[in-house]
Design a protein around this motif. Structure first.
Motif, PDB file in Angstrom:
ATOM      1  N   LEU A  19      31.641  -1.218  63.966  1.00 38.15           N
ATOM      2  CA  LEU A  19      32.372  -1.155  62.710  1.00 38.15           C
ATOM      3  C   LEU A  19      33.654  -0.357  62.869  1.00 38.15           C
ATOM      4  CD1 LEU A  19      29.548  -0.595  60.080  1.00 38.15           C
ATOM      5  CD2 LEU A  19      30.665  -2.711  60.725  1.00 38.15           C
ATOM      6  N   SER A  37      33.868  -4.669  50.301  1.00 38.87           N
ATOM      7  CA  SER A  37      32.709  -5.133  51.070  1.00 38.87           C
ATOM      8  C   SER A  37      32.572  -6.646  51.011  1.00 38.87           C
ATOM      9  CB  SER A  37      31.431  -4.447  50.593  1.00 38.87           C
ATOM     10  OG  SER A  37      31.131  -4.805  49.272  1.00 38.87           O
ATOM     11  N   LYS A  42      30.269  -8.444  53.711  1.00 38.94           N
ATOM     12  CA  LYS A  42      29.065  -7.616  53.685  1.00 38.94           C
ATOM     13  C   LYS A  42      28.411  -7.708  52.315  1.00 38.94           C
ATOM     14  CE  LYS A  42      30.119  -6.064  57.736  1.00 38.94           C
ATOM     15  NZ  LYS A  42      29.460  -6.588  58.892  1.00 38.94           N
ATOM     16  N   SER A  43      27.111  -7.430  52.274  1.00 43.90           N
ATOM     17  CA  SER A  43      26.406  -7.427  51.002  1.00 43.90           C
ATOM     18  C   SER A  43      25.299  -6.384  51.052  1.00 43.90           C
ATOM     19  CB  SER A  43      25.802  -8.799  50.701  1.00 43.90           C
ATOM     20  OG  SER A  43      24.703  -9.035  51.553  1.00 43.90           O
ATOM     21  N   TRP A  44      24.726  -6.075  49.889  1.00 43.33           N
ATOM     22  CA  TRP A  44      23.615  -5.134  49.847  1.00 43.33           C
ATOM     23  C   TRP A  44      22.425  -5.689  50.610  1.00 43.33           C
ATOM     24  CZ3 TRP A  44      24.382  -0.344  48.896  1.00 43.33           C
ATOM     25  CH2 TRP A  44      25.396   0.059  48.030  1.00 43.33           C
ATOM     26  N   ASP A  46      22.536  -7.462  53.354  1.00 46.88           N
ATOM     27  CA  ASP A  46      22.788  -7.184  54.769  1.00 46.88           C
ATOM     28  C   ASP A  46      22.400  -5.750  55.099  1.00 46.88           C
ATOM     29  OD1 ASP A  46      23.874  -9.728  55.030  1.00 46.88           O
ATOM     30  OD2 ASP A  46      25.944  -9.028  54.892  1.00 46.88           O
ATOM     31  N   LEU A  47      22.825  -4.808  54.253  1.00 51.16           N
ATOM     32  CA  LEU A  47      22.526  -3.402  54.486  1.00 51.16           C
ATOM     33  C   LEU A  47      21.020  -3.170  54.465  1.00 51.16           C
ATOM     34  CD1 LEU A  47      23.394  -0.479  54.890  1.00 51.16           C
ATOM     35  CD2 LEU A  47      23.610  -0.304  52.410  1.00 51.16           C
TER      36      LEU A  47
END
Length: 76
Positions: A19, A37, A42-44, A46-47
């Protein structure tokens, strides 16, 4: 922890190894944290998946967390 005694892990097991850092100005220019994001793909979800698949030693123990908070509060 002394840096000489730190464990290293293989790069394929480091979920945040590739990153790039972004400035606050870049994030705000994108429209805020959520918009930034989304633009980064990116998304929640993914996290959540990354955290679920992280090795157990990737997280602080309760004792390490308490020590970190003490250090943070002492440096204010």
């Amino acid at each position: 922890m002394d840096k000489k005694n730190m464990k290293t892990i293989a790069s394929e097991h480091r979920p945040f190894a590739n990153l790039k850092s972004y400035s606050v100005e870049e994030i705000l220019a994108a429209g805020g944290t959520t918009a930034f994001s989304e633009k980064m793909g990116k998304s929640w979800d993914d996290l959540s998946d990354i955290l679920k698949n992280a090795p157990k030693d990737a997280f602080l123990t309760d004792e390490e967390f308490e020590d970190a908070l003490k250090t943070l509060n002492a440096s204010k």
